[in-house]
Design a protein around this motif. Structure first.
Motif, PDB file in Angstrom:
ATOM      1  N   LEU A   3     -11.380  54.767  59.853  1.00  0.00           N
ATOM      2  CA  LEU A   3     -10.038  54.761  59.703  1.00  0.00           C
ATOM      3  C   LEU A   3      -9.670  53.136  59.994  1.00  0.00           C
ATOM      4  CD1 LEU A   3     -10.368  57.466  57.217  1.00  0.00           C
ATOM      5  CD2 LEU A   3     -11.408  55.605  56.822  1.00  0.00           C
ATOM      6  N   ASN A   4      -8.789  52.467  59.270  1.00  0.00           N
ATOM      7  CA  ASN A   4      -7.867  51.610  59.987  1.00  0.00           C
ATOM      8  C   ASN A   4      -7.132  51.272  59.195  1.00  0.00           C
ATOM      9  OD1 ASN A   4      -9.848  50.506  62.477  1.00  0.00           O
ATOM     10  ND2 ASN A   4     -10.854  51.021  60.091  1.00  0.00           N
ATOM     11  N   SER A   5      -5.520  51.457  59.163  1.00  0.00           N
ATOM     12  CA  SER A   5      -4.575  51.473  58.864  1.00  0.00           C
ATOM     13  C   SER A   5      -3.806  50.489  59.534  1.00  0.00           C
ATOM     14  CB  SER A   5      -3.703  52.258  58.408  1.00  0.00           C
ATOM     15  OG  SER A   5      -3.784  52.952  59.134  1.00  0.00           O
ATOM     16  N   LEU A   6      -3.087  49.218  58.631  1.00  0.00           N
ATOM     17  CA  LEU A   6      -1.857  48.321  59.467  1.00  0.00           C
ATOM     18  C   LEU A   6      -0.735  48.617  60.185  1.00  0.00           C
ATOM     19  CD1 LEU A   6      -1.529  45.417  59.705  1.00  0.00           C
ATOM     20  CD2 LEU A   6      -0.349  45.145  57.669  1.00  0.00           C
ATOM     21  N   ARG A   7      -0.352  48.738  61.616  1.00  0.00           N
ATOM     22  CA  ARG A   7       0.730  49.193  61.683  1.00  0.00           C
ATOM     23  C   ARG A   7       2.039  48.716  61.686  1.00  0.00           C
ATOM     24  NH1 ARG A   7       0.550  51.257  67.814  1.00  0.00           N
ATOM     25  NH2 ARG A   7       2.006  51.877  67.469  1.00  0.00           N
ATOM     26  N   ARG A   8       2.266  48.633  59.962  1.00  0.00           N
ATOM     27  CA  ARG A   8       3.246  47.105  59.729  1.00  0.00           C
ATOM     28  C   ARG A   8       4.402  47.942  59.413  1.00  0.00           C
ATOM     29  NH1 ARG A   8       3.807  43.588  54.760  1.00  0.00           N
ATOM     30  NH2 ARG A   8       2.059  43.934  54.216  1.00  0.00           N
ATOM     31  N   ASP A   9       5.092  49.269  60.067  1.00  0.00           N
ATOM     32  CA  ASP A   9       6.806  49.752  59.911  1.00  0.00           C
ATOM     33  C   ASP A   9       6.988  49.698  61.758  1.00  0.00           C
ATOM     34  OD1 ASP A   9       6.628  50.357  57.594  1.00  0.00           O
ATOM     35  OD2 ASP A   9       6.727  52.866  57.871  1.00  0.00           O
ATOM     36  N   ASP A  10       5.730  49.192  62.381  1.00  0.00           N
ATOM     37  CA  ASP A  10       6.355  49.061  63.515  1.00  0.00           C
ATOM     38  C   ASP A  10       6.459  47.466  64.388  1.00  0.00           C
ATOM     39  OD1 ASP A  10       5.634  51.517  64.556  1.00  0.00           O
ATOM     40  OD2 ASP A  10       3.682  52.074  65.046  1.00  0.00           O
ATOM     41  N   LEU A  11       5.761  47.006  63.588  1.00  0.00           N
ATOM     42  CA  LEU A  11       5.904  45.718  63.641  1.00  0.00           C
ATOM     43  C   LEU A  11       6.761  44.907  63.338  1.00  0.00           C
ATOM     44  CD1 LEU A  11       1.587  44.962  63.248  1.00  0.00           C
ATOM     45  CD2 LEU A  11       3.316  44.583  65.019  1.00  0.00           C
ATOM     46  N   ASP A  12       7.207  45.707  62.311  1.00  0.00           N
ATOM     47  CA  ASP A  12       8.592  45.279  61.327  1.00  0.00           C
ATOM     48  C   ASP A  12       9.681  44.992  62.199  1.00  0.00           C
ATOM     49  OD1 ASP A  12       6.603  43.533  59.416  1.00  0.00           O
ATOM     50  OD2 ASP A  12       7.680  45.104  58.112  1.00  0.00           O
ATOM     51  N   VAL A  13       9.683  46.394  63.389  1.00  0.00           N
ATOM     52  CA  VAL A  13      11.105  46.878  64.090  1.00  0.00           C
ATOM     53  C   VAL A  13      11.293  45.683  65.299  1.00  0.00           C
ATOM     54  CG1 VAL A  13      11.724  48.389  65.274  1.00  0.00           C
ATOM     55  CG2 VAL A  13      11.004  48.860  62.689  1.00  0.00           C
ATOM     56  N   ARG A  14       9.439  45.601  65.472  1.00  0.00           N
ATOM     57  CA  ARG A  14       9.166  45.234  66.572  1.00  0.00           C
ATOM     58  C   ARG A  14       9.612  43.847  66.862  1.00  0.00           C
ATOM     59  NH1 ARG A  14       9.690  44.697  71.628  1.00  0.00           N
ATOM     60  NH2 ARG A  14       8.207  45.161  73.167  1.00  0.00           N
ATOM     61  N   PHE A  15       9.318  42.558  66.006  1.00  0.00           N
ATOM     62  CA  PHE A  15       8.994  41.536  65.484  1.00  0.00           C
ATOM     63  C   PHE A  15       8.741  40.931  64.135  1.00  0.00           C
ATOM     64  CE2 PHE A  15       5.449  43.129  68.251  1.00  0.00           C
ATOM     65  CZ  PHE A  15       6.732  42.078  69.782  1.00  0.00           C
ATOM     66  N   PRO A  16      10.758  41.511  63.826  1.00  0.00           N
ATOM     67  CA  PRO A  16      11.267  41.303  62.109  1.00  0.00           C
ATOM     68  C   PRO A  16      10.347  40.193  62.019  1.00  0.00           C
ATOM     69  CG  PRO A  16      12.976  41.912  64.044  1.00  0.00           C
ATOM     70  CD  PRO A  16      11.760  41.573  64.431  1.00  0.00           C
TER      71      PRO A  16
END
Lengths: 118, 118
Positions: free
Chosen positions: B93-106
């Motif tokens: 199962l796959n999910s997007l790491r949206r929180d991590d990406l939004d913190v790292r590269f807003p």
């Protein structure tokens, strides 16, 4: 030396035939190509250096690569639609296509430049 | 047949040894790797499909590629830090790491997803 003609050329006699520099039109700029062009650390540095808005030559940007590699990176950036290149005499001047990119992919360049600074 | 032992296995006897699924920590997610992972039209489609927030299997996303290519694209996305993968029985199962990406590269993921929709 007998039998050998020498010819003296003046600067005005020399025609520099520059290679053509095709650029995609704004509507032809593709997201995948832009992201690919930006996915190399050297090309990210070039784009960051051009983000001031100035037109700059390849050699004015301090990169730890040989000239041919630098030329290659600029070509990838031009073909993807990220930069505009123009020949001025023997110098090739580069500038960021910020307006085109901001219209085509709003917020993308700003987010990438911010990410590259961190 | 003489000399040949047959063994009947129950489902509970079978141990599925899944390959390890390493993920970069948030601080290890690199801009160039993220941009490279996003620079393929199929991977852009996968990221857009996961942007709803749902956990999805490879085969639940309609892509015109064979399974091995799909698996490859998901691995590139996981290794770049764009998606999280977990094994549940035989399903991955796959999910997007949206929180991590939004913190790292807003703003980056939002700009890319908006660009992919156009």
């Amino acid at each position: 030396m007998d039998g050998v003609d020498t010819v003296t050329l003046e600067a005005s006699d020399v025609l520099v035939v520059a290679e053509p520099l095709p650029h995609p039109a704004r509507r032809e700029i593709e997201l995948a190509s832009v992201l690919h062009a930006l996915s190399d650390p050297m090309r990210l540095r070039i784009v960051a250096a051009l983000a001031t808005g100035e037109e700059r030559s390849c050699k004015s940007i301090d990169l730890p690569v040989v000239k041919s590699t630098c030329t290659h990176h600029f070509r990838v950036l031009r073909e993807a639609g990220l930069i505009r290149q123009r020949q001025e005499g023997t110098a090739r001047l580069n500038s960021l296509r910020r307006d085109d990119l901001d219209v085509r992919f709003p917020g993308l360049l700003a987010a990438v430049l911010a990410g590259a600074r961190n």
